[in-house]
Design a protein around this motif. Structure first.
Motif, PDB file in Angstrom:
ATOM      1  N   ALA A  27       0.563   6.919  -9.110  1.00 51.48           N
ATOM      2  CA  ALA A  27       0.440   5.461  -9.150  1.00 51.48           C
ATOM      3  C   ALA A  27       0.159   5.032  -7.713  1.00 51.48           C
ATOM      4  O   ALA A  27       0.976   5.248  -6.820  1.00 51.48           O
ATOM      5  CB  ALA A  27       1.707   4.819  -9.672  1.00 51.48           C
ATOM      6  N   ILE A  28      -1.025   4.478  -7.493  1.00 52.99           N
ATOM      7  CA  ILE A  28      -1.492   4.165  -6.144  1.00 52.99           C
ATOM      8  C   ILE A  28      -1.549   2.654  -5.984  1.00 52.99           C
ATOM      9  O   ILE A  28      -2.207   1.980  -6.766  1.00 52.99           O
ATOM     10  CB  ILE A  28      -2.886   4.773  -5.903  1.00 52.99           C
ATOM     11  N   GLY A  29      -0.848   2.140  -4.988  1.00 56.10           N
ATOM     12  CA  GLY A  29      -0.841   0.709  -4.724  1.00 56.10           C
ATOM     13  C   GLY A  29      -1.869   0.335  -3.677  1.00 56.10           C
ATOM     14  O   GLY A  29      -1.910   0.914  -2.601  1.00 56.10           O
ATOM     15  N   ASP A  30      -2.712  -0.628  -4.018  1.00 56.60           N
ATOM     16  CA  ASP A  30      -3.666  -1.158  -3.052  1.00 56.60           C
ATOM     17  C   ASP A  30      -3.001  -2.329  -2.351  1.00 56.60           C
ATOM     18  O   ASP A  30      -2.220  -3.052  -2.936  1.00 56.60           O
ATOM     19  CB  ASP A  30      -4.926  -1.648  -3.752  1.00 56.60           C
ATOM     20  N   GLY A  31      -3.289  -2.520  -1.114  1.00 58.03           N
ATOM     21  CA  GLY A  31      -2.701  -3.647  -0.408  1.00 58.03           C
ATOM     22  C   GLY A  31      -2.861  -3.532   1.082  1.00 58.03           C
ATOM     23  O   GLY A  31      -3.556  -2.662   1.589  1.00 58.03           O
ATOM     24  N   PHE A  32      -2.181  -4.408   1.756  1.00 55.33           N
ATOM     25  CA  PHE A  32      -2.242  -4.421   3.213  1.00 55.33           C
ATOM     26  C   PHE A  32      -1.416  -3.275   3.760  1.00 55.33           C
ATOM     27  O   PHE A  32      -0.336  -3.018   3.265  1.00 55.33           O
ATOM     28  CB  PHE A  32      -1.684  -5.763   3.713  1.00 55.33           C
ATOM     29  N   PRO A  33      -1.812  -2.484   4.672  1.00 55.07           N
ATOM     30  CA  PRO A  33      -3.033  -2.620   5.461  1.00 55.07           C
ATOM     31  C   PRO A  33      -4.210  -1.831   4.895  1.00 55.07           C
ATOM     32  O   PRO A  33      -5.205  -1.672   5.550  1.00 55.07           O
ATOM     33  CB  PRO A  33      -2.608  -2.039   6.805  1.00 55.07           C
ATOM     34  N   TYR A  86      -8.448   7.235   3.589  1.00 57.65           N
ATOM     35  CA  TYR A  86      -7.739   8.210   2.749  1.00 57.65           C
ATOM     36  C   TYR A  86      -7.223   7.481   1.523  1.00 57.65           C
ATOM     37  O   TYR A  86      -6.404   6.570   1.629  1.00 57.65           O
ATOM     38  CB  TYR A  86      -6.556   8.834   3.495  1.00 57.65           C
ATOM     39  N   TYR A  87      -7.739   7.856   0.352  1.00 57.32           N
ATOM     40  CA  TYR A  87      -7.265   7.264  -0.899  1.00 57.32           C
ATOM     41  C   TYR A  87      -6.816   8.414  -1.798  1.00 57.32           C
ATOM     42  O   TYR A  87      -7.611   9.295  -2.119  1.00 57.32           O
ATOM     43  CB  TYR A  87      -8.376   6.456  -1.566  1.00 57.32           C
ATOM     44  N   ALA A  93       0.856  -1.183   0.000  1.00 49.60           N
ATOM     45  CA  ALA A  93       0.000   0.000   0.000  1.00 49.60           C
ATOM     46  C   ALA A  93       0.893   1.235   0.000  1.00 49.60           C
ATOM     47  O   ALA A  93       1.654   1.460   0.917  1.00 49.60           O
ATOM     48  CB  ALA A  93      -0.918   0.016   1.211  1.00 49.60           C
ATOM     49  N   GLY A  94       0.806   2.024  -1.064  1.00 47.02           N
ATOM     50  CA  GLY A  94       1.631   3.221  -1.156  1.00 47.02           C
ATOM     51  C   GLY A  94       1.278   4.013  -2.391  1.00 47.02           C
ATOM     52  O   GLY A  94       0.404   3.636  -3.168  1.00 47.02           O
ATOM     53  N   VAL A  95       1.975   5.124  -2.586  1.00 54.26           N
ATOM     54  CA  VAL A  95       1.701   5.982  -3.734  1.00 54.26           C
ATOM     55  C   VAL A  95       3.020   6.490  -4.315  1.00 54.26           C
ATOM     56  O   VAL A  95       3.960   6.776  -3.584  1.00 54.26           O
ATOM     57  CB  VAL A  95       0.761   7.151  -3.341  1.00 54.26           C
ATOM     58  N   ILE A 152       1.016  -7.886  -6.413  1.00 51.56           N
ATOM     59  CA  ILE A 152      -0.013  -8.789  -5.903  1.00 51.56           C
ATOM     60  C   ILE A 152      -1.388  -8.139  -5.896  1.00 51.56           C
ATOM     61  O   ILE A 152      -2.343  -8.670  -6.442  1.00 51.56           O
ATOM     62  CB  ILE A 152       0.359  -9.273  -4.482  1.00 51.56           C
ATOM     63  N   PHE A 153      -1.508  -6.964  -5.290  1.00 49.10           N
ATOM     64  CA  PHE A 153      -2.819  -6.347  -5.110  1.00 49.10           C
ATOM     65  C   PHE A 153      -3.181  -5.354  -6.210  1.00 49.10           C
ATOM     66  O   PHE A 153      -4.324  -4.942  -6.319  1.00 49.10           O
ATOM     67  CB  PHE A 153      -2.883  -5.641  -3.749  1.00 49.10           C
ATOM     68  N   GLY A 154      -2.216  -4.918  -7.003  1.00 48.61           N
ATOM     69  CA  GLY A 154      -2.497  -3.947  -8.048  1.00 48.61           C
ATOM     70  C   GLY A 154      -2.788  -2.577  -7.467  1.00 48.61           C
ATOM     71  O   GLY A 154      -2.349  -2.241  -6.378  1.00 48.61           O
TER      72      GLY A 154
END
Length: 138
Positions: A54-60, A65-66, A23-25, A96-98
């Motif tokens: 470029a926004i990464g979805d993932g844990f946690p 906030y997106y 999870a990151g940007v 993995i999570f895109g």
């Protein structure tokens, strides 16, 4: 603790650490701007397409906030976001999570303001975390 239990615990900790990195940007707008009178300014040619976020979805997860970006004048330059994956390790969006990649599409000559902030509350420049003035040239 037995050696097998220690290996399992170590694997669990390593997996959790790797998943947290998902999870990151990646904010590419800083590479495209110059600073003029304490205002970020970007100049693009008509027809150009530039990746902004470029926004990464993932844990946690993003926990309310997106990251997002909007244009004050979409006729001049619009923002288009698409689901994506990066197959380069440790680069957003994750393998993995895109996630989502948002790009600026310059349509016609003029000026617009890009506003960056939270997708759920970002309606105009008054609610933005940062703004960039964009000039589209021919």
């Amino acid at each position: 603790m037995k050696i097998n239990e220690m290996i399992k615990l170590s694997a669990l900790i390593a997996t959790a650490a790797l998943l947290q990195a998902c999870a990151g940007v990646r904010d590419n707008s800083a590479d495209l701007t110059t600073n003029v009178n304490n205002q970020a300014v970007m100049t693009v040619a008509r027809g150009d397409v530039n990746e902004l976020l470029a926004i990464g979805d993932g844990f946690p997860g993003w926990w309310g906030y997106y990251p997002a970006v909007i244009s004050s004048n979409p006729d001049i330059a619009s923002i288009e976001c698409e689901d994506a994956r990066s197959y380069i390790p440790f680069r957003e969006p994750g393998i993995i999570f895109g996630g989502t990649v948002c790009s600026l599409h310059a349509h016609q000559v003029g000026e617009t303001i890009l506003s960056f902030g939270n997708q759920w509350t970002l309606k105009d420049t008054s609610q933005a975390d940062k703004t960039i003035k964009v000039t589209v040239i021919d």
